[in-house]
Design an enzyme around this catalytic site. Structure first.
Site, mmCIF file in Angstrom:
data_model
loop_
_atom_site.group_PDB
_atom_site.id
_atom_site.type_symbol
_atom_site.label_atom_id
_atom_site.label_comp_id
_atom_site.label_asym_id
_atom_site.label_seq_id
_atom_site.Cartn_x
_atom_site.Cartn_y
_atom_site.Cartn_z
ATOM 1 N N SER A 257 31.916 45.140 31.349
ATOM 2 C CA SER A 257 32.198 43.711 31.234
ATOM 3 C C SER A 257 31.618 42.961 32.415
ATOM 4 O O SER A 257 31.306 43.550 33.445
ATOM 5 C CB SER A 257 33.706 43.488 31.176
ATOM 6 O OG SER A 257 34.250 43.826 32.430
ATOM 7 N N LYS A 258 31.508 41.665 32.264
ATOM 8 C CA LYS A 258 30.987 40.785 33.319
ATOM 9 C C LYS A 258 31.752 40.999 34.625
ATOM 10 O O LYS A 258 31.187 40.919 35.700
ATOM 11 C CB LYS A 258 31.163 39.322 32.913
ATOM 12 C CG LYS A 258 30.173 38.892 31.855
ATOM 13 C CD LYS A 258 29.120 37.978 32.442
ATOM 14 C CE LYS A 258 28.217 37.469 31.342
ATOM 15 N NZ LYS A 258 26.865 37.214 31.768
#
Ligand code: GLU
Length: 487
Positions: A257-258
């Site tokens: 994920s970011k």
């Protein structure tokens, strides 16, 4: 399904956010499979969730796919004869198809309000019911009654009448046979209150009408597949072949994920990765060419792509490996292309690039190419070819400019003065001779003057640096640094 059916595969993103590398890998496998089999790769935009639709995401998505080189044969911009390729433009098709399921009794209107559904859920949770979900409250309402209520203005969704017992079995080309108990499946919504189809319904209808032969998608969709299989059955259609791709985990485990760093194609582009590196790296996350090749062009991957060599095991995203791969692809990239980028980056930081020839740019690039991991490293590393260093690495000074170094520099300068032609080979010779006459190590000579001409202690071969800078500039730089060296 007959084996002879032509391969038609799709990438079917929902334009709600950025293109995640997991999505990109799905697109890559679909693309490689289509190209490897002489089939068709089409792009379908699943934009039926109007609340989450994002115009910018669509634009970025098309841009990112093109940047990766995953050009679709049919879809947005290029069209095709199975369109429209935006689901929001296919509402009449879904309206027509849902009638078939209403007529056959495989679908029914449900009038339950959101509040009621919430109450049901809360009740199920409280009582610890083994199966949660819709309680099939409206399943018994007759078609006539439902239509009268709708005509009177009541709002309804349309649900799928999932068989109450039995099992749904399907074959996954990567994972083998998978079974689901129908009793565990919900009567899912097919058409929402806003008349838009849900993902499940639109996806099945479109995969059928667009003649999708294989569905290659992320493994998070595997639990949707029994619902899709039942829908195909209700319609009396042959399902496509199923192929659920392995999950990609972040290096330290968990979802990519970011929050844990770069996760979208755009992030990696901004970091300076080449599209060919990213495609190569992502393709190898779960697939191998059957031998130990790692650095591969897109054509090489197409030539060896088969679904059998996709591994169901979860894979982890190792950015170090991606960096390494980028370095490898940079070495394979045409020098002229990298030289162009170098020129642009230098111009951006105020270097008068027009003072230098194309050959000069290419020569510098050729020298630095084996040393970079990212395109943008080039300008910083090449800077000293365009501007004499004004300050010198401190550690390097301590190490190389100690006692006697000034004498070394002067001797090198004298030797280079008479070196003709001023080529790498002749320069190397001059250094060898000098080391012999001074009875010192070649390294001592190199260390002292490398720092003077480049400002740092590491870099490409010194003879090539001299040759590229030319005699006059080389001598000037050594002379400039001499006062900083110890006698
Ligand atoms: N629209 C779905 C997505 O965003 C597609 C899933 C599928 O390939 O069926 O991933």
């Amino acid at each position: 399904m007959p084996e002879t059916k032509p391969v038609r595969v799709r990438f079917a993103p929902s334009p709600t956010g950025y293109l995640h590398v997991g999505g990109a890998r799905t697109a890559i496998y679909n693309y490689l499979f289509a190209k490897a089999t002489g089939g068709t790769f089409y792009l379908r935009i699943e934009d039926t969730d109007r609340k989450r639709y994002n115009e910018e995401a669509l634009h970025d998505l098309l841009r990112d796919l093109k940047w990766l080189g995953l050009l679709w044969d049919e879809g947005p911009e290029c069209g095709g004869d199975k369109g429209p390729y935006f689901q929001s433009e296919r509402l009449d098709i879904y309206a027509r198809e849902i009638q078939k399921l209403l007529d056959s009794g495989d679908a029914y209107y449900c009038f339950c309000t959101e509040e009621r559904l919430q109450e049901v859920r809360a009740e199920q949770e409280k009582s610890g019911a083994p199966v949660t979900g819709y309680d099939r409250h409206c399943r018994g309402i007759s078609r006539e009654e439902a239509e009268t209520r709708i005509q009177a203005g009541e709002k309804a969704v349309i649900r799928f009448k999932v068989p109450e017992d039995g099992v749904t079995i399907f074959d996954d080309l990567i994972r083998g046979t998978i079974e689901y108990q129908n009793a565990l499946l919900d009567d899912l919504v097919l058409i929402k209150r806003d008349k838009f189809p849900t993902y499940h319904f639109a996806s099945v209808v479109d995969d059928h009408l667009m003649e999708t032969s294989h569905v290659l998608r992320g493994d998070e969709w595997i639990s949707s597949t029994p619902k899709h299989v039942l829908l195909y059955k209700a319609f009396g259609w042959d399902p496509p072949m199923w192929c659920h791709l392995p999950v990609i985990l972040a290096a330290g485990g968990g979802k990519l994920s970011k929050r844990k760093g770069a996760a979208s194609v755009g992030d990696f582009r901004d970091l300076g990765y080449l599209p060919e590196s990213l495609v190569n790296f992502l393709a190898l996350l779960g697939w191998n060419p059957g031998d130990d090749r790692e650095v591969m062009s897109i054509q090489e991957m197409i030539d060896s792509f088969t679904l059998e060599r996709i591994n169901p095991k979860a894979v982890s995203f190792d950015e170090k490996k991606l960096q390494w791969m980028n370095g490898q692809h940079l070495r394979l990239a045409p020098t002229s292309l990298l030289a162009e980028r170098l020129k642009k980056d230098l111009a951006d930081i105020g270097v008068a690039v027009s003072n230098y020839s194309e050959t000069y740019f290419e020569k510098v690039t050729e020298m630095l190419k084996p040393r970079i991991h990212f395109l943008q490293d080039l300008a910083a590393m090449a800077m000293f070819f365009f501007k004499a260093p004004g300050n010198f690495d401190e550690k390097g000074q301590k190490k190389n400019w100690g006692e006697g170094s000034r004498g070394i520099a002067q001797a090198v300068r004298n030797a280079l003065q008479t070196t003709e032609p001023f080529t790498a080979a002749a320069i190397e010779n001059a250094f060898q001779t000098l080391a012999q006459t001074r009875e010192c190590k070649l390294g001592d000579l190199v260390g002292a003057v490398r720092l003077a001409v480049s400002g740092t202690t590491a870099g490409p071969g010194l003879w090539e640096i001299f040759e590229t800078l030319g005699k006059e500039e080389s001598l000037r730089r050594i002379a400039f640094a001499e006062p900083l060296m110890q006698e």
